[in-house]
Design an enzyme around this catalytic site. Structure first.
Site, PDB file in Angstrom:
ATOM      1  N   ARG A  50     -56.195  -0.837  -9.162  1.00 35.74           N
ATOM      2  CA  ARG A  50     -55.250  -1.904  -9.498  1.00 35.74           C
ATOM      3  C   ARG A  50     -55.637  -3.157  -8.721  1.00 35.74           C
ATOM      4  NH1 ARG A  50     -48.911  -1.900 -10.773  1.00 35.74           N
ATOM      5  NH2 ARG A  50     -48.768  -4.093 -11.283  1.00 35.74           N
TER       6      ARG A  50
ATOM      7  N   LEU B 282     -70.559   4.453 -23.744  1.00 32.13           N
ATOM      8  CA  LEU B 282     -69.325   4.204 -22.988  1.00 32.13           C
ATOM      9  C   LEU B 282     -68.153   4.269 -23.955  1.00 32.13           C
ATOM     10  CD1 LEU B 282     -68.005   3.036 -20.260  1.00 32.13           C
ATOM     11  CD2 LEU B 282     -68.103   0.831 -21.411  1.00 32.13           C
TER      12      LEU B 282
ATOM     13  N   ARG C 283     -50.451 -19.831 -17.736  1.00 35.34           N
ATOM     14  CA  ARG C 283     -50.752 -18.406 -17.544  1.00 35.34           C
ATOM     15  C   ARG C 283     -51.782 -17.881 -18.549  1.00 35.34           C
ATOM     16  NH1 ARG C 283     -47.430 -15.270 -14.675  1.00 35.34           N
ATOM     17  NH2 ARG C 283     -47.750 -13.539 -16.091  1.00 35.34           N
TER      18      ARG C 283
ATOM     19  N   HIS D  25     -55.181 -15.228 -18.681  1.00 30.80           N
ATOM     20  CA  HIS D  25     -55.435 -14.091 -19.569  1.00 30.80           C
ATOM     21  C   HIS D  25     -56.779 -14.255 -20.291  1.00 30.80           C
ATOM     22  CE1 HIS D  25     -51.608 -12.472 -18.642  1.00 30.80           C
ATOM     23  NE2 HIS D  25     -50.892 -13.363 -19.314  1.00 30.80           N
TER      24      HIS D  25
ATOM     25  N   ASN E  17     -53.638 -12.076 -13.534  1.00 31.95           N
ATOM     26  CA  ASN E  17     -54.079 -13.190 -14.400  1.00 31.95           C
ATOM     27  C   ASN E  17     -53.160 -14.401 -14.255  1.00 31.95           C
ATOM     28  OD1 ASN E  17     -55.939 -11.421 -15.396  1.00 31.95           O
ATOM     29  ND2 ASN E  17     -54.941 -11.116 -17.377  1.00 31.95           N
ATOM     30  N   GLY E  18     -51.855 -14.127 -14.266  1.00 31.29           N
ATOM     31  CA  GLY E  18     -50.873 -15.214 -14.202  1.00 31.29           C
ATOM     32  C   GLY E  18     -50.984 -15.973 -12.896  1.00 31.29           C
TER      33      GLY E  18
ATOM     34  N   ASP F 297     -54.396  -6.690 -13.026  1.00 30.78           N
ATOM     35  CA  ASP F 297     -53.228  -7.488 -12.635  1.00 30.78           C
ATOM     36  C   ASP F 297     -53.668  -8.792 -11.968  1.00 30.78           C
ATOM     37  OD1 ASP F 297     -50.577  -8.105 -12.312  1.00 30.78           O
ATOM     38  OD2 ASP F 297     -50.200  -6.658 -10.712  1.00 30.78           O
TER      39      ASP F 297
ATOM     40  N   SER G   6     -48.258  -3.602 -21.500  1.00 26.53           N
ATOM     41  CA  SER G   6     -47.378  -2.449 -21.297  1.00 26.53           C
ATOM     42  C   SER G   6     -46.154  -2.535 -22.216  1.00 26.53           C
ATOM     43  CB  SER G   6     -46.922  -2.388 -19.839  1.00 26.53           C
ATOM     44  OG  SER G   6     -45.935  -3.368 -19.607  1.00 26.53           O
TER      45      SER G   6
ATOM     46  N   TRP H  64     -53.498 -16.133 -10.862  1.00 23.71           N
ATOM     47  CA  TRP H  64     -54.804 -16.807 -10.788  1.00 23.71           C
ATOM     48  C   TRP H  64     -54.708 -18.189 -11.449  1.00 23.71           C
ATOM     49  CZ3 TRP H  64     -58.326 -18.684 -14.370  1.00 23.71           C
ATOM     50  CH2 TRP H  64     -59.623 -18.906 -13.913  1.00 23.71           C
TER      51      TRP H  64
HETATM   52  C1  FPP Z   1     -51.403  -8.641 -15.784  1.00 26.08           C
HETATM   53  O1  FPP Z   1     -51.471  -9.852 -15.083  1.00 26.08           O
HETATM   54  C2  FPP Z   1     -52.211  -8.746 -16.987  1.00 26.08           C
HETATM   55  C3  FPP Z   1     -51.721  -8.589 -18.249  1.00 26.08           C
HETATM   56  C4  FPP Z   1     -50.324  -8.239 -18.538  1.00 26.08           C
HETATM   57  C5  FPP Z   1     -52.608  -8.808 -19.413  1.00 26.08           C
HETATM   58  C6  FPP Z   1     -53.956  -8.199 -19.320  1.00 26.08           C
HETATM   59  C7  FPP Z   1     -54.787  -8.806 -20.360  1.00 26.08           C
HETATM   60  C8  FPP Z   1     -56.061  -9.213 -20.216  1.00 26.08           C
HETATM   61  C9  FPP Z   1     -56.869  -8.970 -19.009  1.00 26.08           C
HETATM   62  C10 FPP Z   1     -56.733  -9.997 -21.268  1.00 26.08           C
HETATM   63  C11 FPP Z   1     -57.076  -9.359 -22.538  1.00 26.08           C
HETATM   64  C12 FPP Z   1     -57.619  -7.994 -22.498  1.00 26.08           C
HETATM   65  C13 FPP Z   1     -58.428  -7.493 -23.460  1.00 26.08           C
HETATM   66  C14 FPP Z   1     -58.789  -6.059 -23.462  1.00 26.08           C
HETATM   67  C15 FPP Z   1     -58.995  -8.342 -24.522  1.00 26.08           C
HETATM   68  P1  FPP Z   1     -50.152 -10.715 -14.945  1.00 26.08           P
HETATM   69  O2  FPP Z   1     -50.109 -11.691 -16.054  1.00 26.08           O
HETATM   70  O3  FPP Z   1     -48.974  -9.820 -14.831  1.00 26.08           O
HETATM   71  O4  FPP Z   1     -50.425 -11.458 -13.602  1.00 26.08           O
HETATM   72  P2  FPP Z   1     -49.361 -11.918 -12.543  1.00 26.08           P
HETATM   73  O5  FPP Z   1     -48.780 -10.656 -11.949  1.00 26.08           O
HETATM   74  O6  FPP Z   1     -50.175 -12.692 -11.589  1.00 26.08           O
HETATM   75  O7  FPP Z   1     -48.330 -12.749 -13.251  1.00 26.08           O
END
Ligand code: FPP
Length: 238
Positions: free
Chosen positions: A184, A127, A29, A33, A18-19, A16, A61, A21
């Protein structure tokens, strides 16, 4: 080096932040990712040396479809690119790649790539990397219930014979042991529909670090804390 007796074999991660960050840096956003996807590579490379044999990551999800079309399409592209670009390295590093979640809603091209990499890496043993795409714990349980009900309706199984192990086998995670530890990132302290059945006895770790900043050193630190926990699985200390 970690002590094998207390090292979690199966670590599951809710990636969690990415956005946030990216937003903090004034970037779109999707840049977050992309960076997050680089982090997956780094952690996959580091995991076996930390004693991890199974790594499961929550990438998309069943609720993530509510995001903008641009973000959803961008994520799907990232998944496809990860498979294409990492295929060689996964084979060389003896990593098996699998997926959990309902694939039917995904683009046929992505579904093909997923099946291709699963087949290509199926005999790898160092793995097991499992990526959850269009995954929801409730959705998975519902599909498993449907599968068993169908088999019962066809007379293939006796409803009274349905036990925990049969349900386990009907889940997307039939190839996995239960997670020992669920991490998490980003400071949120919710389970968010991740591995609801499987994590019944898992330990949880919540870190404020955003996923794009998560490093093997942070993981090693979390694992060392895990070693000091006393897991009793509902029993008493002996
Ligand atoms: C949640 O952060 C992250 C996601 C919904 C996407 C996860 C995807 C990746 C890490 C990249 C690709 C993965 C693979 C396996 C190639 P968020 O966007 O909800 O963050 P925020 O809560 O800060 O908005």
């Amino acid at each position: 080096m970690s002590d094998a007796s207390v090292t979690p074999r199966h670590v599951a991660i809710i990636m969690d932040g990415n956005g946030r960050w990216a937003t903090q840096k004034g970037w779109p956003r999707l840049v977050g990712h992309r960076k997050g996807s680089e982090r997956v590579k780094t952690i996959v490379r580091a995991a076996p040396d930390l004693g991890i044999t199974h790594l499961t990551v929550y990438a998309f999800s069943t609720e993530n479809w509510k995001r903008s079309t641009e973000e959803v399409l961008g994520l799907m592209k990232l998944f496809a690119r990860y498979i294409q670009r990492e295929a060689e390295a996964l084979s060389k590093e003896n990593v098996r790649m699998c997926f959990i979640g309902d694939r039917k809603r995904l683009e046929p091209k992505l579904q093909e790539l997923m099946a291709w990499i699963e087949k290509r890496t199926e005999n790898n043993t160092r793995l097991t990397l499992t990526v959850a795409i269009n995954y929801g714990g409730r959705d998975e349980l519902m599909r498993a219930a449907r599968k068993l009900a169908q088999q019962a309706a066809e007379g293939l199984i006796d409803p009274d014979a349905i036990d925990e192990s049969m349900l386990d086998g009907a889940l997307d995670t039939a190839h996995l042991p239960p997670p020992d530890l669920v991490i998490r990132t980003s400071g949120e302290t919710r389970v968010s529909n991740f591995l609801l059945w499987q994590a019944a006895y898992s330990e949880y770790e919540f870190t404020p670090i955003l996923w794009p900043d998560f490093t093997p050193e942070v993981l090693a630190e979390i694992l060392s804390r895990f070693g000091h926990r006393d897991r009793r699985f509902g029993g008493v200390k002996t």
